[in-house]
Design a protein around this motif. Structure first.
Motif: not given
Length: 542
Positions: A349, A326, A376-377
């Motif tokens: 992310s 992340n 991903g985000n």
């Protein structure tokens, strides 16, 4: 031999002067003792053993084939001792072994000449103990070598991880434009500091640190010749710094743990930097100033940041941050380059990638390549390229945003699949742009301006999903535009200025579609087909 043994503080303060192939043995028991050993000519051996605190030992050996062994505390503990070993007079084939067990001891080794401390595997003094061995806390050791083919070794703590060695400082210096020197520091413990500084060519630096809070600094001033640096840190809160100014230099940093930071600076051409960080909160930075440089960064974990700056031409950069991490951020800057390449692959992310490439003029046949793949985000990608550039961005996930700016002879491909994607491409001269967004809430804009060498602009936008909007503006010659939107609430605008324009807009299978086409110049052709409900088409040709 017994006459040379000094057994008290009074006798130890006198010192020893020996010559012509002899062995000197000195033992210090107690505190506050001073021992001085001076050996001249060749083939001498000095053995010093210190048991106690605040003792001072000085060993000076001149000429060649000298051997010095110093032991502080044995298996016990002695604190505050000072040891100095000088092997001077530009001799060769000298060896020094210093063993320290205790706290706040200071050790200094100074060797001049060539072929000192043969410590490599299979060499004369390769077996332990070798070089400088430290067990304890708050110790300081310096090793300085002047000459060619020298080897220096410092070990802090126990290799099995059971030794008590915290807060120690170890430094190796190999100077004065020497060649083919080797320096190794092995550290086991917490909050230890290791530094290696080498001047010359074909030098080798190795630092191994196991523990928490360790720091490593390496410098190679190689006078435009090959040097190699290897740093391996296993543990938490590690920091590694590597500097090389020579050509064909190699820097390899491997950090496994949490909170690792690696910095690499290479000034020569044909430089190679490899950074592998596995863990949490990793940060890596690489600065390369020469041509034909290569930078590889692989970070797997969370909160990783990689920054690469490459100047000059024919450079290569590859950044991969994976393993579901992340908050990864990658930035690559390549300037004054011809055929620079940058590849960024981030999976996770909140990823952010930024690439800036600056090539030469089209007449000099420049060509930068950038490839960004984020899955991903919340991914964002930005690419800025100048002269004959190629860019491909593929983002699969949520809330992706891609922006590409290119000048003269550029090709851009953006592929975003799924939710809330936005793609913006601006091109100037002989550009080709392809944007395909699959998902909902997509927005694509491509602006192309002709007048390049080939005067050819081609653009295609394909959006499948909901709430799509495509805006295309072409100015120049022989422009072709293709917009296909499948979904709901799609809006397409096409504006073409020049001659030989062709525009096709196809919105099908959706609701509330609208198309606007404005063409000016010669050879305009427009084909708009909308299948669905509440469609509006407006075409103006001049």
């Amino acid at each position: 031999m017994n006459k040379k043994m000094i057994l008290g503080a009074i006798a130890l303060s006198m010192g020893v002067y020996v010559s012509a192939q002899s062995t000197s043995s000195v033992s210090q028991n107690g505190s506050g003792n001073t021992g001085n050993v001076t050996q001249t000519a060749d083939d001498h051996r000095s053995v010093v053993r210190v048991y106690g605190n605040n003792n001072k030992t000085n060993v000076t050996q001149e000429d060649s084939d000298q051997n010095s062994v110093i032991q502080i505390a044995g298996n016990g503990g002695s604190d505050g001792n000072k040891v100095t070993v000088n092997q001077l007079a530009s001799g060769e084939n000298n060896n020094a072994v210093i063993y320290v067990a205790g706290d706040r001891n200071k050790v200094k080794m100074d060797q001049k000449g060539s072929n000192n401390n043969n410590l490599h595997p299979g060499a004369e003094f390769s077996a332990a103990p070798r070089g400088v061995d430290i067990y304890g806390n708050g110790n300081t050791t310096w090793t300085e070598q002047v000459g060619d083919n020298n080897e220096a070794y410092i070990k802090i703590g126990d290799e099995g991880g059971t030794g008590n060695a915290n807060g120690n400082y170890a430094e190796i210096r190999q100077h004065f434009t020497a060649e083919e020197n080797m320096a190794t520091i092995d550290v086991t413990g917490n909050n230890n500091f290791a530094k290696i500084d080498q001047d010359g060519s074909f030098d080798l630096t190795t630092i191994n640190q196991s523990g928490d809070g360790n720091r490593a600094i390496t410098e190679q001033w190689n006078a435009n010749n090959t040097g190699e640096i290897f740093i391996d840190q296993s543990g938490n809160n590690n920091v590694a710094n590597s500097f090389q100014d020579g050509n064909s230099s190699l820097s390899d940093i491997n950090q496994s743990g949490n909170g690792n930071t690696a910095r690499v600076a290479q000034e020569g051409r044909n430089a190679d930097s490899d950074i592998d960080q596995t863990g949490d909160s990793n940060t890596a930075r690489v600065d390369q100033a020469g041509r034909n440089s290569d930078s590889d960064i692989l970070q797997e974990g969370t909160n990783s940041t990689a920054v690469v700056s490459q100047a000059n031409r024919n450079n290569y950069s590859m950044i991969e941050q994976e393993l579901g991490g992340n908050g990864n951020t990658a930035r690559v800057t390549q300037t004054a380059g011809v055929w620079d390449e940058s590849y960024i692959n981030q999976s996770g992310s909140n990823n952010n990638a930024n690439v800036t490439q600056d090539g030469a003029n089209l007449l000099f046949v420049a060509g930068n390549i950038s490839d960004i793949d984020q899955s991903g985000n919340g991914n964002k990608a930005k690419v800025d390229q100048t002269d004959l550039n190629f860019s491909t961005i593929n983002q699969e996930g949520n809330n992706n945003t891609a922006r590409v700016t290119q000048t003269n002879g550029n090709i851009s491909n953006i592929d975003q699949i799924l939710n809330n994607n936005t793609a913006v491409v601006e091109q100037t001269g002989t550009n080709v742009s392809n944007i395909m967004q699959g998902g909902s809430g997509n927005t694509a804009r491509a602006t192309q301006s002709g007048g390049g060498i080939l005067t050819l602009n081609v653009s295609g936008i394909n959006q499948s999903g909901n709430n799509n909007t495509a805006v295309l503006n072409q100015t120049g010659e022989l422009n072709v535009s293709d917009i296909v939107q499948d979904g709901n609430h799609g809006v397409a605008r096409v504006t073409q200025d020049g001659f030989g324009h062709l525009s096709l807009v196809n919105q099908s299978g959706g609701n509330n579609n609208r198309a606007f086409v404005n063409q000016s110049g010669s050879f305009q052709d427009s084909d708009v087909m909308q299948v669905g409900s509440n469609n509006t088409a407006n075409v103006i040709q001049n």
